[in-house]
Design an enzyme around this catalytic site. Structure first.
Site, PDB file in Angstrom:
ATOM      1  N   THR A  61       0.835  -1.205   0.000  1.00  0.00           N
ATOM      2  CA  THR A  61       0.000   0.000   0.000  1.00  0.00           C
ATOM      3  C   THR A  61       0.867   1.252   0.000  1.00  0.00           C
ATOM      4  O   THR A  61       0.672   2.169  -0.802  1.00  0.00           O
ATOM      5  CB  THR A  61      -0.948  -0.015   1.216  1.00  0.00           C
ATOM      6  OG1 THR A  61      -1.631  -1.273   1.234  1.00  0.00           O
ATOM      7  CG2 THR A  61      -1.961   1.117   1.134  1.00  0.00           C
ATOM      8  N   ARG A 111      -2.980   4.613   7.131  1.00  0.00           N
ATOM      9  CA  ARG A 111      -3.194   3.218   7.542  1.00  0.00           C
ATOM     10  C   ARG A 111      -3.346   3.233   9.051  1.00  0.00           C
ATOM     11  O   ARG A 111      -2.586   3.907   9.755  1.00  0.00           O
ATOM     12  CB  ARG A 111      -2.050   2.308   7.121  1.00  0.00           C
ATOM     13  CG  ARG A 111      -2.142   0.972   7.831  1.00  0.00           C
ATOM     14  CD  ARG A 111      -1.476  -0.148   7.158  1.00  0.00           C
ATOM     15  NE  ARG A 111      -2.095  -0.504   5.887  1.00  0.00           N
ATOM     16  CZ  ARG A 111      -1.736  -1.579   5.191  1.00  0.00           C
ATOM     17  NH1 ARG A 111      -0.789  -2.360   5.645  1.00  0.00           N
ATOM     18  NH2 ARG A 111      -2.314  -1.868   4.045  1.00  0.00           N
TER      19      ARG A 111
HETATM   20  N1   CP Z   1      -2.213  -5.924   0.697  1.00  0.00           N
HETATM   21  C1   CP Z   1      -1.680  -5.014   1.510  1.00  0.00           C
HETATM   22  O1   CP Z   1      -2.379  -4.109   1.994  1.00  0.00           O
HETATM   23  O2   CP Z   1      -0.358  -5.150   1.729  1.00  0.00           O
HETATM   24  P1   CP Z   1       0.516  -4.256   2.711  1.00  0.00           P
HETATM   25  O3   CP Z   1       0.025  -4.527   4.116  1.00  0.00           O
HETATM   26  O4   CP Z   1       1.918  -4.673   2.508  1.00  0.00           O
HETATM   27  O5   CP Z   1       0.274  -2.810   2.348  1.00  0.00           O
END
Ligand code: CP
Length: 311
Positions: A61, A111
């Site tokens: 992400t 996030r």
């Molecule tokens: N799929 C996904 O969100 O991967 P990451 O946690 O690495 O961002």
């Protein structure tokens, strides 16, 4: 018009098609070397700033959003560990954090550690916010990438049966993709295959039922009726960091004999990161699409950033 992207509920069919069409243009450009040769045709966000404020680890992400903004000619600021390196560590609230940083750029990608945090941040933000995953809540941009990957493979003929294998209780990617697919009118069946205790949450089952999606829940990965009819096998890891309940994901791992049950034109997806649920030797199988799926994140996020910044 998309003010914030907190949930797939913020999307409609037209927005999804617009993002996927633009993503497809970027995809073609990159495969043909055009992202290097013709910057004038895609550097639409020159002078704009994206803020990446990540309270949880991320590979896909964060890197793909940063790459997307960079290819579009914009700039990126932020932190990959806001819980440690921002004043959140000193007790600043999430709302204050996002209210303040929204004065320093044009769009924020966050996030979050907990379900619901993305909504708190969006409500405090003075500029558009994109939820890059909030605890067990949602991951709407992953759902867009997953949809784009499915359409790229199946075209107009959307899959009839999608099987979610793994942690169907705590995976935000399962929730967001199932909701997004259910919002389309074409009928399909969802099969949830998981260890006992990792069944999908009731609110998701209720939403699927309200959209007249047939659902099947199964605790046996070797049930002969499950994989034989699957068009999309969407695998997730056991997200043991999200609750005290610990599950042995290994018991739900794929192996060659299971993959042999799948139709030849089906696809195997995984939002990644993976643990033991897909052994590396299966990467060679022509149905394994998870690395392609991860790479599609660049194009889809380019399309999304452009759309939200209204260029
Ligand atoms: N799929 C996904 O969100 O991967 P990451 O946690 O690495 O961002």
């Amino acid at each position: 018009m998309l003010d914030h992207l907190v949930s797939v509920d913020d999307l409609d069919e037209e927005i999804i098609e617009d993002i996927c069409n633009r993503a497809s243009e970027f995809h073609d450009l990159r495969l043909n070397g055009g992202l290097r040769r013709h910057p004038e045709s895609y550097e639409t966000l020159r002078g704009r700033v994206m803020i990446a404020d990540f309270f949880e680890p991320s590979t896909r992400t964060r890197f793909s959003f940063e790459a997307a903004m960079s290819y579009l000619g914009g700039k990126v600021i932020g932190t990959e560990n806001a819980a440690e390196f921002s004043s959140f560590k000193k007790g600043e609230s999430l709302a204050d954090n996002f209210r303040v940083i929204s004065g320093y750029g044009d769009i924020v990608v966050g996030r979050f550690q907990n379900e619901g945090d993305a909504r708190i941040a969006a409500d405090a933000c003075l500029i558009p916010l994109i939820n890059g995953g909030d605890g067990t809540g949602e991951h709407p941009t992953q759902a867009l990438i997953d949809y784009y990957t499915i359409v790229n493979h199946f075209g107009e003929e959307m899959p009839d049966i999608i099987t979610f294998l793994g942690d169907n209780k705590r995976s935000r990617t399962v929730r967001s993709l199932a909701k997004l697919l259910a919002s389309f009118s074409s009928p399909f069946t969802v099969q949830f295959v998981n260890p006992k205790g990792l069944e999908p949450p009731q609110d998701l089952l209720d939403e699927l039922e309200a959209n007249e999606v047939d659902t099947i829940i199964c605790n046996d990965i070797r049930d002969p009726d499950i994989l034989t009819f699957t068009d999309v096998l969407y695998v997730t890891r056991a997200q043991n960091e999200r609750s005290d309940e610990q599950y042995n994901g290994h018991a739900y791992s794929l192996d060659q004999s299971l993959v042999d049950e799948l139709p030849d034109d089906s696809i195997i997806m995984h939002p990644l990161p993976r643990n033991s649920e897909i052994p590396a030797y299966l990467d060679q199988d022509h149905r394994a699409k998870y690395f392609e799926q991860a790479h599609n994140g660049l194009y889809v996020r380019m399309g999304l950033l452009e759309l939200m910044l209204e260029t």
